[in-house]
Design an enzyme around this catalytic site. Structure first.
Site, short mmCIF file in Angstrom:
data_model
loop_
_atom_site.label_atom_id
_atom_site.label_comp_id
_atom_site.label_asym_id
_atom_site.label_seq_id
_atom_site.Cartn_x
_atom_site.Cartn_y
_atom_site.Cartn_z
N LYS A 1 0.83 -1.21 0.00
CA LYS A 1 0.00 0.00 0.00
C LYS A 1 0.87 1.25 0.00
CE LYS A 1 -2.08 -0.90 3.94
NZ LYS A 1 -1.42 -2.15 4.32
N ARG B 1 -8.36 0.79 10.35
CA ARG B 1 -7.93 -0.60 10.58
C ARG B 1 -9.04 -1.45 11.16
NH1 ARG B 1 -2.32 -0.09 9.53
NH2 ARG B 1 -1.20 -1.84 10.42
N ARG C 1 11.91 -7.34 4.56
CA ARG C 1 11.94 -5.88 4.42
C ARG C 1 13.05 -5.24 5.27
NH1 ARG C 1 6.20 -2.94 4.62
NH2 ARG C 1 6.14 -3.42 6.83
N ARG D 1 12.47 -3.39 10.84
CA ARG D 1 11.51 -2.85 11.81
C ARG D 1 11.24 -3.90 12.88
NH1 ARG D 1 6.65 -0.56 8.15
NH2 ARG D 1 5.47 -1.58 9.79
N ARG E 1 0.31 -9.76 13.35
CA ARG E 1 -0.24 -8.64 12.56
C ARG E 1 -1.19 -9.16 11.48
NH1 ARG E 1 4.74 -5.75 10.31
NH2 ARG E 1 3.30 -4.21 9.49
#
Ligand code: AMP
Length: 214
Positions: free
Chosen positions: A13, A88, A127, A160, A171
């Site tokens: 996104k 969310r 990532r 992260r 998540r």
């Protein structure tokens, strides 16, 4: 254009939002980015949010809605905006509708970026972000030339805290349970669109532009 981007963590996104900013000159509003900035700055809000973010949960609606309302009232949002990572859950979506009604600028599209779950895991665990310039890499798909170092500015790359495997599973579960009902929410309003978020960034972006009618 007033757009909500929907999709699981790792669906891309943020990447598509950045390309939309360039094309339309409207701001991307990412609650994740705003929260991470608060964490990095060590604000009281950031300290409270970090514990929840590191565990893969959702920060309280009260905190996030406060941040979003302040941001949407800024003058650069008058010409449109892209919401990334917000809302969310259904309560946030309802509150957002209330805020935007008062501001006279309702959402015109909700675009879902769909990616199979196996791909999401690789995208998230792989990532890495540059400490210096925030450039993103992925050790599986777009690795830097030198391990752990940014090609652009030479800064150190980091993972992260919430991209560790256990947190990612959480998540994704939270996404299924709390965020996926938003497809129904926006579907019922007749403004839901969707794009398959696989292929190159540019391929996905050209599909996004077609779907958004531009
Ligand atoms: P993101 O970068 O959008 O995946 O967000 C990273 C983390 O920030 C999430 O896992 C949540 O802990 C928190 N967060 C971001 N946006 C929201 C939101 N709209 N509501 C609650 N928590 C959020």
């Amino acid at each position: 254009m007033r757009l909500v981007l929907l999709g699981a963590p790792g669906a891309g996104k943020g990447t598509q939002a950045k390309k939309l900013i360039d094309k339309y000159g409207i701001p991307q509003i990412s609650t994740g980015d705003i929260l991470r900035k608060n964490v990095a700055d060590g604000t009281p809000l950031g300290k409270e949010a970090k514990v929840i973010m590191d565990a893969g949960g959702l920060v309280s609606d009260k905190i996030v809605l406060g941040l979003i309302e302040d941001r949407l009232k800024q003058s650069d949002c008058k010409k449109g905006f892209i919401l990334d990572g917000f809302p969310r859950n259904t309560a946030q979506a309802q509150s957002l509708d209330g805020i935007l009604k008062n501001l006279g600028m309702p959402i015109d599209s909700a675009l879902s970026v769909d990616v199979p779950k196996d791909d999401l895991m690789k995208r998230l665990t792989g990532r890495r972000t540059c400490k210096g310039c925030q450039q993103m890499y992925n050790v599986y798909f777009s690795a830097p030339k030198k391990d752990g170092t940014c090609d652009k500015c030479g800064g150190a790359l980091f993972q992260r805290d919430d991209d560790k495997e256990e947190t990612i599973k959480k998540r994704l579960d939270v996404y299924e349970a709390q965020t996926a009902p938003l497809f129904d929410y926006y579907g019922k309003k007749g403004i839901l669109k969707s794009v398959m978020g696989v292929g190159s960034i540019d391929e996905i972006f050209s599909k996004v532009c077609k779907i958004l009618g531009s």
